[in-house]
Motif scaffolding. Structure first.
Motif, PDB file in Angstrom:
ATOM      1  N   GLY A  74      -7.888 -50.946  48.985  1.00 50.99           N
ATOM      2  CA  GLY A  74      -6.878 -49.903  49.007  1.00 50.99           C
ATOM      3  C   GLY A  74      -6.956 -49.074  47.738  1.00 50.99           C
ATOM      4  O   GLY A  74      -7.989 -49.082  47.061  1.00 50.99           O
ATOM      5  N   PHE A  75      -5.880 -48.388  47.393  1.00 49.00           N
ATOM      6  CA  PHE A  75      -5.886 -47.583  46.168  1.00 49.00           C
ATOM      7  C   PHE A  75      -4.474 -47.422  45.637  1.00 49.00           C
ATOM      8  O   PHE A  75      -3.511 -47.461  46.400  1.00 49.00           O
ATOM      9  N   THR A  76      -4.345 -47.270  44.328  1.00 47.92           N
ATOM     10  CA  THR A  76      -3.025 -47.315  43.701  1.00 47.92           C
ATOM     11  C   THR A  76      -2.150 -46.107  44.027  1.00 47.92           C
ATOM     12  O   THR A  76      -0.935 -46.201  43.931  1.00 47.92           O
ATOM     13  N   HIS A  77      -2.759 -44.973  44.417  1.00 47.49           N
ATOM     14  CA  HIS A  77      -1.952 -43.805  44.771  1.00 47.49           C
ATOM     15  C   HIS A  77      -1.484 -43.852  46.229  1.00 47.49           C
ATOM     16  O   HIS A  77      -0.853 -42.918  46.694  1.00 47.49           O
ATOM     17  N   CYS A  78      -1.831 -44.889  46.939  1.00 47.21           N
ATOM     18  CA  CYS A  78      -1.478 -44.996  48.364  1.00 47.21           C
ATOM     19  C   CYS A  78       0.042 -44.971  48.506  1.00 47.21           C
ATOM     20  O   CYS A  78       0.740 -45.742  47.858  1.00 47.21           O
ATOM     21  N   PRO A  79       0.555 -44.050  49.342  1.00 50.93           N
ATOM     22  CA  PRO A  79       2.005 -43.892  49.402  1.00 50.93           C
ATOM     23  C   PRO A  79       2.749 -45.063  50.042  1.00 50.93           C
ATOM     24  O   PRO A  79       3.851 -45.381  49.626  1.00 50.93           O
ATOM     25  N   ASP A  80       2.194 -45.683  51.054  1.00 51.83           N
ATOM     26  CA  ASP A  80       2.992 -46.717  51.726  1.00 51.83           C
ATOM     27  C   ASP A  80       2.208 -47.944  52.178  1.00 51.83           C
ATOM     28  O   ASP A  80       2.671 -49.062  51.994  1.00 51.83           O
TER      29      ASP A  80
END
Ligand code: NI
Length: 203
Positions: A74-80
């Protein structure tokens, strides 16, 4: 009926069928090959990777031999999606009690440009100190995602170039202490079920 009309009807039927398949998980499982198996029975998920953990140390798949891993991309800026998944991982691991020491949850970034070591440390630390954040060069991340057959793609934002997002598949992969694939769990699984399934595999 002219040819054009027939073609339009045929196309909408195909589109409808595709949408129906996408909507019905059991049907999708039947049609799409889920974890691919070699004839030996070994799953083709997992494999070598070389990344950097959130403490800045270079690690490989070999680093985690002797422990099970729960691998999530995943990635840390992922909103939800990612925050929800990391919350599920965090709770599931805590529910394991003593068994939590037998497994390392790995959160592998699919956004290495923004997910620096520092960013990963802040992020995984905000969920659970047991979670290990991994990032690396673009090539290293691509290699890891390929090993796990994870799909991801950058989605540009024309108005705000720094504000792009990254589409990515969202599965939890359970790997054993030899780095072999055990099973995977869908995004929707809750912490309780995930914890029970991991405990069963560990014991
Ligand atoms: Ni995400």
């Amino acid at each position: 009926m002219n040819f054009k009309l027939a073609a339009v009807i045929a196309l909408s039927l195909i589109a409808g069928a595709v949408a129906a398949v996408a909507a019905i998980p059991s049907l999708r499982q039947a049609i799409l090959p889920a974890p691919m198996q070699k004839s030996s029975g070994k799953a083709l998920i997992g494999g070598p990777f070389k990344l950097v953990n959130h403490r800045g140390e270079t690690v490989t798949d070999q680093t985690y031999r002797g422990k099970y891993t729960l691998v999530y991309f995943g990635f840390t800026h992922c909103p939800d999606i990612c925050p929800a998944s990391l919350q599920v991982i965090s709770v599931a691991i805590e529910k394991l009690g003593k068994d939590a020491d037998k497994i390392v949850p790995l959160f592998i970034s699919v956004d290495p440009d923004r997910d620096t070591v520092e960013k990963m440390a802040d992020y995984v630390g905000s969920f659970n100190p047991r979670i290990v954040g991994l990032t690396g060069t673009e090539a290293a991340v691509r290699q890891a995602a390929r090993a796990y057959r994870v799909y991801y793609a950058k989605v540009e934002n024309k108005d705000y170039p720094d504000d792009y997002t990254v589409d990515h598949s969202s599965f939890y992969y359970l790997m054993d202490d030899k780095g072999e694939f055990v099973t995977h769990f869908p995004h929707g699984i809750n912490a309780d079920d995930l914890s029970k399934a991991i405990a069963k595999a560990l014991n």
